[in-house]
Design an enzyme around this catalytic site. Structure first.
Site, PDB file in Angstrom:
ATOM      1  N   LYS A  10       0.847  -1.205   0.000  1.00  0.00           N
ATOM      2  CA  LYS A  10       0.000   0.000   0.000  1.00  0.00           C
ATOM      3  C   LYS A  10       0.870   1.238   0.000  1.00  0.00           C
ATOM      4  CE  LYS A  10       0.838   1.455   4.375  1.00  0.00           C
ATOM      5  NZ  LYS A  10       1.280   2.695   4.918  1.00  0.00           N
ATOM      6  N   PRO A 102       9.161  -4.071   0.645  1.00  0.00           N
ATOM      7  CA  PRO A 102      10.264  -3.817   1.585  1.00  0.00           C
ATOM      8  C   PRO A 102       9.876  -4.128   3.035  1.00  0.00           C
ATOM      9  CG  PRO A 102       9.864  -1.895   0.158  1.00  0.00           C
ATOM     10  CD  PRO A 102       8.813  -2.896  -0.164  1.00  0.00           C
ATOM     11  N   GLY A 106       7.373   0.931   5.560  1.00  0.00           N
ATOM     12  CA  GLY A 106       6.254   1.873   5.483  1.00  0.00           C
ATOM     13  C   GLY A 106       5.310   1.579   4.336  1.00  0.00           C
ATOM     14  N   ALA A 108       3.466  -1.474   4.425  1.00  0.00           N
ATOM     15  CA  ALA A 108       2.573  -2.490   4.986  1.00  0.00           C
ATOM     16  C   ALA A 108       2.980  -3.912   4.609  1.00  0.00           C
ATOM     17  CB  ALA A 108       1.110  -2.228   4.594  1.00  0.00           C
ATOM     18  N   ALA A 112       0.636  -7.065   4.825  1.00  0.00           N
ATOM     19  CA  ALA A 112       0.314  -7.788   3.589  1.00  0.00           C
ATOM     20  C   ALA A 112       0.393  -9.289   3.837  1.00  0.00           C
ATOM     21  CB  ALA A 112       1.284  -7.386   2.472  1.00  0.00           C
ATOM     22  N   ASP A 144      -3.590  -1.731   8.908  1.00  0.00           N
ATOM     23  CA  ASP A 144      -3.616  -1.720   7.444  1.00  0.00           C
ATOM     24  C   ASP A 144      -4.143  -3.023   6.845  1.00  0.00           C
ATOM     25  OD1 ASP A 144      -2.372   0.799   7.404  1.00  0.00           O
ATOM     26  OD2 ASP A 144      -0.369  -0.104   7.405  1.00  0.00           O
TER      27      ASP A 144
HETATM   28  O1  C5P Z   1      -1.911  -1.376  13.718  1.00  0.00           O
HETATM   29  P1  C5P Z   1      -0.461  -1.679  13.634  1.00  0.00           P
HETATM   30  O2  C5P Z   1      -0.097  -2.925  14.405  1.00  0.00           O
HETATM   31  O3  C5P Z   1       0.070  -1.711  12.248  1.00  0.00           O
HETATM   32  O4  C5P Z   1       0.271  -0.476  14.358  1.00  0.00           O
HETATM   33  C1  C5P Z   1       1.630  -0.526  14.732  1.00  0.00           C
HETATM   34  C2  C5P Z   1       1.925   0.605  15.678  1.00  0.00           C
HETATM   35  O5  C5P Z   1       1.817   1.863  14.990  1.00  0.00           O
HETATM   36  C3  C5P Z   1       0.963   0.725  16.836  1.00  0.00           C
HETATM   37  O6  C5P Z   1       1.383  -0.080  17.920  1.00  0.00           O
HETATM   38  C4  C5P Z   1       1.063   2.208  17.188  1.00  0.00           C
HETATM   39  O7  C5P Z   1       2.230   2.469  17.915  1.00  0.00           O
HETATM   40  C5  C5P Z   1       1.229   2.841  15.825  1.00  0.00           C
HETATM   41  N1  C5P Z   1      -0.044   3.291  15.237  1.00  0.00           N
HETATM   42  C6  C5P Z   1      -0.695   4.401  15.761  1.00  0.00           C
HETATM   43  N2  C5P Z   1      -1.867   4.822  15.215  1.00  0.00           N
HETATM   44  C7  C5P Z   1      -2.410   4.181  14.160  1.00  0.00           C
HETATM   45  C8  C5P Z   1      -1.771   3.055  13.595  1.00  0.00           C
HETATM   46  C9  C5P Z   1      -0.587   2.638  14.166  1.00  0.00           C
HETATM   47  O8  C5P Z   1      -0.207   5.018  16.725  1.00  0.00           O
HETATM   48  N3  C5P Z   1      -3.550   4.640  13.646  1.00  0.00           N
END
Ligand code: C5P
Length: 306
Positions: A10, A102, A106, A108, A112, A144
């Protein structure tokens, strides 16, 4: 018996980040685009109830990746375990992940693999869950992940998991993608965002109308004026050298450069496929970057391909 799933990376065309919520996540207003840089997940049936994973990174040739965990910290494993718990059956699977997205870039990549494992195991185990049924499991795995089941152009709200598709004609957008050797941790970049904004009232994020209008017009020049990322400044504070990559991309002929999500990957939007090829060859010739890739979006989300 095995199933092969292909799942895209993404990019965020806009990534508006709001205040930190009580649960530690940040409120987002984003527009996702799925691009044709794919991870492949092969799920092979086991006759016991173990869940295993092997990860191979395309750019590394045949070597197995040692910095992607092979236990329950691996998002593909967690996805298979979550689906098995939902099905409430003693199911097992061997997952083989071939990564082109990658790692910690950044884009995802980890998410993915979670989306791909959900789709692959759903098919392999004959569970027959619909995408709507998979979405809550996906949201528990990461912000994501629901989008990567969906693909295309989608507005993301909440922490990114609340989706509204954007109705736009099927124009294609052309990107040059510059990767870095060392990934950035998403929580570290959000923590830097909090530090940058300490003492300030962070407004609620919103998706600019101009961006949706640019997608409806299918015009990369209009879109270039609207790309934005509230995690760009925090990512650049952690990796100041990325500023030079953004400048080099624009000098080489990209319409605009932006950091992808929490970085450190740099996205360069180009006017068309020919210009993207030119920009990629100028940057690749310098040997300054880990990898210089080209991608096109939007494309569909995770799909069974074999
Ligand atoms: O949701 P995901 O596991 O991908 O998020 C990884 C980290 O990114 C979370 O633990 C948080 O620290 C940060 N994050 C956030 N706000 C979001 C998405 C991610 O602070 N909306």
């Amino acid at each position: 018996m095995s199933v092969l799933v292909r799942v895209p990376a993404k990019v965020n065309l806009v990534l508006g980040v709001g205040p930190r919520r009580d649960d530690g996540f940040h409120e987002l207003a984003t527009v996702y685009q799925a691009v044709d840089l794919y991870d492949e997940i092969r799920a092979t049936a086991r006759d016991d109830d173990r869940v295993t994973v092997r990860t191979q990174v395309e750019a590394d040739g045949t070597g197995e990746r040692t910095d992607v965990p092979d236990d329950e910290r691996n998002l593909a494993v967690r996805a298979a375990l979550a689906l098995r718990a939902y099905a409430d059956q003693p199911l097992g699977v061997d997952l083989a992940v071939r990564k082109s997205i990658p790692v910690a870039g950044g884009m995802a990549g980890g998410s993915a693999d979670a989306a791909g494992a959900l789709v692959a195991c759903n098919a392999l185990w004959g569970l027959g869950l619909t995408r709507e049924q998979l979405e809550p499991l996906a949201a528990d795995l990461g912000s994501d992940v629901p989008f990567l089941l969906h693909g295309g152009h989608v507005i993301g709200a909440g922490r990114g998991e609340q989706l509204t598709p954007v109705l736009a004609p099927t124009a294609s957008y052309h990107w040059v993608i510059v990767t870095a050797d060392d990934g950035l941790s998403t929580p570290d970049v959000y923590a830097e965002f909090d530090r940058v904004n300490v003492g300030r009232a962070v407004p609620d994020p919103r998706v600019p109308d101009e961006l949706i209008a640019a997608l409806r017009a299918g015009d990369p020049f209009d879109l270039a004026l609207c790309l934005s990322n509230d995690l760009q400044e925090p990512a650049l504070r952690l990796r100041p050298e990325l500023r030079r990559t953004l400048e080099a991309g624009e000098r080489a002929g990209a319409l605009v450069g932006v950091i992808s999500g929490s970085g450190p990957t740099v996205l360069l939007l180009c006017a068309n496929a020919e210009r993207a090829t030119e920009v990629a060859s100028v940057l690749a010739a310098t040997d300054d970057y880990a990898d210089v890739l080209q991608a096109r979006g939007p494309v569909p989300g995770a799909r069974v391909v074999g």
